[in-house]
Each structure stands twice: as structure tokens, then as C-alpha cells.
Design a protein around this motif. Structure first.
Motif, PDB file in Angstrom:
ATOM      1  N   ASP A  81      -0.026  -4.155   5.786  1.00  0.00           N
ATOM      2  CA  ASP A  81      -0.689  -3.537   6.945  1.00  0.00           C
ATOM      3  C   ASP A  81      -2.177  -3.862   6.854  1.00  0.00           C
ATOM      4  O   ASP A  81      -2.796  -3.679   5.807  1.00  0.00           O
ATOM      5  CB  ASP A  81      -0.534  -2.013   6.914  1.00  0.00           C
ATOM      6  CG  ASP A  81       0.832  -1.544   7.388  1.00  0.00           C
ATOM      7  OD1 ASP A  81       1.715  -2.395   7.565  1.00  0.00           O
ATOM      8  OD2 ASP A  81       0.988  -0.322   7.570  1.00  0.00           O
ATOM      9  N   HIS A  85      -5.001  -1.502  12.371  1.00  0.00           N
ATOM     10  CA  HIS A  85      -3.945  -2.509  12.515  1.00  0.00           C
ATOM     11  C   HIS A  85      -4.400  -3.663  13.398  1.00  0.00           C
ATOM     12  O   HIS A  85      -5.416  -3.576  14.086  1.00  0.00           O
ATOM     13  CB  HIS A  85      -2.695  -1.870  13.148  1.00  0.00           C
ATOM     14  CG  HIS A  85      -2.036  -0.837  12.292  1.00  0.00           C
ATOM     15  ND1 HIS A  85      -1.312  -1.165  11.168  1.00  0.00           N
ATOM     16  CD2 HIS A  85      -1.984   0.514  12.389  1.00  0.00           C
ATOM     17  CE1 HIS A  85      -0.833  -0.059  10.610  1.00  0.00           C
ATOM     18  NE2 HIS A  85      -1.232   0.981  11.323  1.00  0.00           N
ATOM     19  N   HIS A 107       1.381   3.912   1.987  1.00  0.00           N
ATOM     20  CA  HIS A 107       1.864   4.687   3.135  1.00  0.00           C
ATOM     21  C   HIS A 107       3.381   4.846   3.074  1.00  0.00           C
ATOM     22  O   HIS A 107       4.092   3.955   2.618  1.00  0.00           O
ATOM     23  CB  HIS A 107       1.431   4.021   4.450  1.00  0.00           C
ATOM     24  CG  HIS A 107      -0.014   4.255   4.762  1.00  0.00           C
ATOM     25  ND1 HIS A 107      -0.735   3.467   5.629  1.00  0.00           N
ATOM     26  CD2 HIS A 107      -0.877   5.201   4.299  1.00  0.00           C
ATOM     27  CE1 HIS A 107      -1.983   3.932   5.696  1.00  0.00           C
ATOM     28  NE2 HIS A 107      -2.094   4.971   4.891  1.00  0.00           N
ATOM     29  N   HIS A 143       0.861  -1.194   0.000  1.00  0.00           N
ATOM     30  CA  HIS A 143       0.000   0.000   0.000  1.00  0.00           C
ATOM     31  C   HIS A 143       0.889   1.233   0.000  1.00  0.00           C
ATOM     32  O   HIS A 143       2.116   1.120   0.136  1.00  0.00           O
ATOM     33  CB  HIS A 143      -0.965  -0.009   1.191  1.00  0.00           C
ATOM     34  CG  HIS A 143      -0.311   0.107   2.534  1.00  0.00           C
ATOM     35  ND1 HIS A 143       0.543  -0.852   3.037  1.00  0.00           N
ATOM     36  CD2 HIS A 143      -0.374   1.082   3.488  1.00  0.00           C
ATOM     37  CE1 HIS A 143       0.955  -0.484   4.241  1.00  0.00           C
ATOM     38  NE2 HIS A 143       0.418   0.689   4.544  1.00  0.00           N
ATOM     39  N   HIS A 148       6.122   2.360   3.632  1.00  0.00           N
ATOM     40  CA  HIS A 148       6.214   1.204   2.721  1.00  0.00           C
ATOM     41  C   HIS A 148       6.710   1.587   1.319  1.00  0.00           C
ATOM     42  O   HIS A 148       7.057   0.718   0.540  1.00  0.00           O
ATOM     43  CB  HIS A 148       4.853   0.502   2.630  1.00  0.00           C
ATOM     44  CG  HIS A 148       4.391   0.004   3.967  1.00  0.00           C
ATOM     45  ND1 HIS A 148       4.460  -1.324   4.336  1.00  0.00           N
ATOM     46  CD2 HIS A 148       3.912   0.669   5.056  1.00  0.00           C
ATOM     47  CE1 HIS A 148       4.024  -1.457   5.588  1.00  0.00           C
ATOM     48  NE2 HIS A 148       3.688  -0.265   6.042  1.00  0.00           N
ATOM     49  N   HIS A 181      -6.966  -2.325   5.351  1.00  0.00           N
ATOM     50  CA  HIS A 181      -6.168  -1.289   6.004  1.00  0.00           C
ATOM     51  C   HIS A 181      -6.826   0.074   5.805  1.00  0.00           C
ATOM     52  O   HIS A 181      -7.409   0.331   4.759  1.00  0.00           O
ATOM     53  CB  HIS A 181      -4.758  -1.305   5.412  1.00  0.00           C
ATOM     54  CG  HIS A 181      -3.775  -0.459   6.158  1.00  0.00           C
ATOM     55  ND1 HIS A 181      -3.780  -0.316   7.530  1.00  0.00           N
ATOM     56  CD2 HIS A 181      -2.734   0.300   5.719  1.00  0.00           C
ATOM     57  CE1 HIS A 181      -2.795   0.473   7.891  1.00  0.00           C
ATOM     58  NE2 HIS A 181      -2.144   0.865   6.815  1.00  0.00           N
TER      59      HIS A 181
HETATM   60 ZN   LIG Z   1      -0.082   1.570   6.493  1.00  0.00          ZN
END
Ligand SMILES: [Zn+2]
Ligand SMILES: [Zn+2]
Length: 240
Positions: free
Chosen positions: A185, A217, A75, A73, A78, A153
Motif C-alpha cells: 500500500d 493511496h 494494517h 505493513h 494485510h 503509506h
Molecule cells: Zn494499508
């Protein structure tokens, strides 16, 4: 009271020439993972620091062999290393193609690629192909079967109490009848439960800030329960 879980990175696992090294996975800081076989070199979630970490273990020629990047994903913890990784490969004169797999709708990857392309298109010697993943169909890359699966997520919304869905995936990798399940995540998610079960290795995030269930999470308890259904597991993305 939040429970501390001391994870010592890097985490390494290998079976039947199927190797994974998790350099780092700390929420809001960085993740960075390499998966290799005798003839495949994949990067999963190249967060900040990925070049420093790769360069400790591999020479430039080995890093140039990276053929596929898998993004769970968008974010920043990452994808923070994507720009520098793409630039490094260009500076080192990579010539072989590179694919970037990511969940369809992940604006961050498309924006990073677009900006990168507008700066470097003229000097780029290798072909980058964006591969947005729209479904859970498995595919084969360098004798590794990759099965993407949707996870659950979210991120906090601006109003401070609700949350927004983030396009996000986990990946199950299979090679030489060994399997690694990486959930990315996610909050509690039936797909992850299904994919982790029976894997040789499950890599499960435990990023919840408290022991309360969250929609962002997994708690350590939830993550451990899922992890235990695999032959072995790592809990990652644990707040430090
Ligand atoms: Zn994340
Ligand atoms: Zn994260």
C-alpha cells in the motif's frame, strides 16, 4: 466521481517457473498472495481468508512447505490471517523453520507473534524467526532474490484531517531472470516508480477513494501510469 474498476480475483501470472497468485486484494477487507517456484513457497500479506484460499489449491504438505512470509505493513487487511496461518502450521506439525519479514517498527506483527508465542510455545515444533527489515539490501531465499524497498503509506490520524506514517515496504522478487514488483500500500512514491519500471510484472495498488491524489493511496490513474512501465501489470487494492 469515483471510477469503478472491476477486478476479478484471483489474479494469476507465471513466467519461467515463477508463479504468483493474488487471491484477493480489497482495501479494508483482505489481501492474500502466494509466490512459488519449483522449490520455494512464499506468502505475501496473509490477510483474512488466506487459509481458506490456500486449502483450495494446496494440500497440507504443500502448505507446510511455506518457508517465508513477507509483510508489506501492519494494517489488518494485510496481516489478518497471520495468527491462523501460524496456528494451522503448528496443528499440522510443521517442523521446518519459518521466517517472517516485515518493516521495522511494525507493531502489529511483533504483537501477534508475541501473543502467539505465549500461547503455543510449549507445543510448537517449528522455529519462527522475526526478520524486521531495516534497509533496502537485497537477499536471497531459495533461489529467489528479494529486494525490499520503502514506500509511502500513511493512515488517518485521530484528529480527522492529518495522517501518520506507517512503516511500509514493497518487495521486488526475482527468479530465473523474471521479476515481480509488489508495491504494497502506498501513495505516490519514487521508490515504487523506480522498482516497477522494467519488471516483468508490477502489482500496483489503486486504493484511493476518489481521483484526487491522496497521501494514503494511489489513484487509478497514478497506479496505471506506474504499471505501464512494467511489461505487464495488475492494479490491486481497488475499492469495491
Ligand atoms: Zn494499508
Ligand atoms: Zn491495505
Amino acid at each position: 466521481m469515483s471510477k469503478k474498476f472491476n477486478q476479478k480475483y484471483p489474479l494469476i501470472w507465471e513466467k519461467n517457473n515463477f508463479y504468483i497468485k493474488i487471491y484477493c486484494s480489497i482495501p479494508n477487507i483482505a489481501t492474500g498472495i502466494i509466490v512459488t517456484t519449483d522449490n520455494a513457497t512464499f506468502i505475501v500479506d496473509p490477510g483474512d481468508g488466506i487459509l481458506r484460499d490456500l486449502n483450495k489449491d494446496y494440500n497440507a504438505k504443500e502448505i507446510l512447505a511455506i518457508s517465508d512470509i513477507f509483510i508489506s505493513h501492519g494494517h489488518h487487511d494485510h496481516v489478518g490471517g497471520v495468527w491462523s496461518l501460524l496456528t494451522y502450521l503448528s496443528v499440522m506439525k510443521k517442523k521446518t523453520p519459518l521466517n517472517i519479514y516485515y518493516p521495522k517498527g511494525c507493531l502489529e506483527i511483533e504483537s501477534i507473534y508475541k501473543a502467539f508465542h505465549s500461547v503455543y510455545a510449549n507445543e510448537l515444533k517449528y522455529k519462527i524467526t522475526l526478520k524486521p527489515i531495516k534497509n533496502s539490501r537485497a537477499f536471497l531465499k531459495k533461489e529467489v532474490k528479494i529486494k525490499p524497498f520503502k514506500v509511502n503509506h500513511r493512515e488517518p490520524a485521530d484528529d480527522g484531517f492529518s495522517s501518520i506514517e506507517v512503516p511500509s515496504l514493497g518487495f521486488k522478487f526475482e527468479h530465473n531472470s523474471s521479476s515481480i514488483c509488489y508495491g504494497g500500500d502506498t501513495a505516490y512514491c519514487d521508490n515504487l516508480v523506480k522498482m516497477a519500471a522494467g519488471s516483468d510484472l508490477a502489482i500496483i495498488e489503486a486504493g484511493a477513494e476518489t481521483n484526487e491524489e491522496s497521501d494514503l493511496h494511489l489513484t487509478i490513474e497514478q497506479a496505471s501510469e506506474i504499471g505501464k512501465t512494467a511489461n505487464e501489470y495488475f492494479l490491486v487494492h481497488v475499492p469495491e
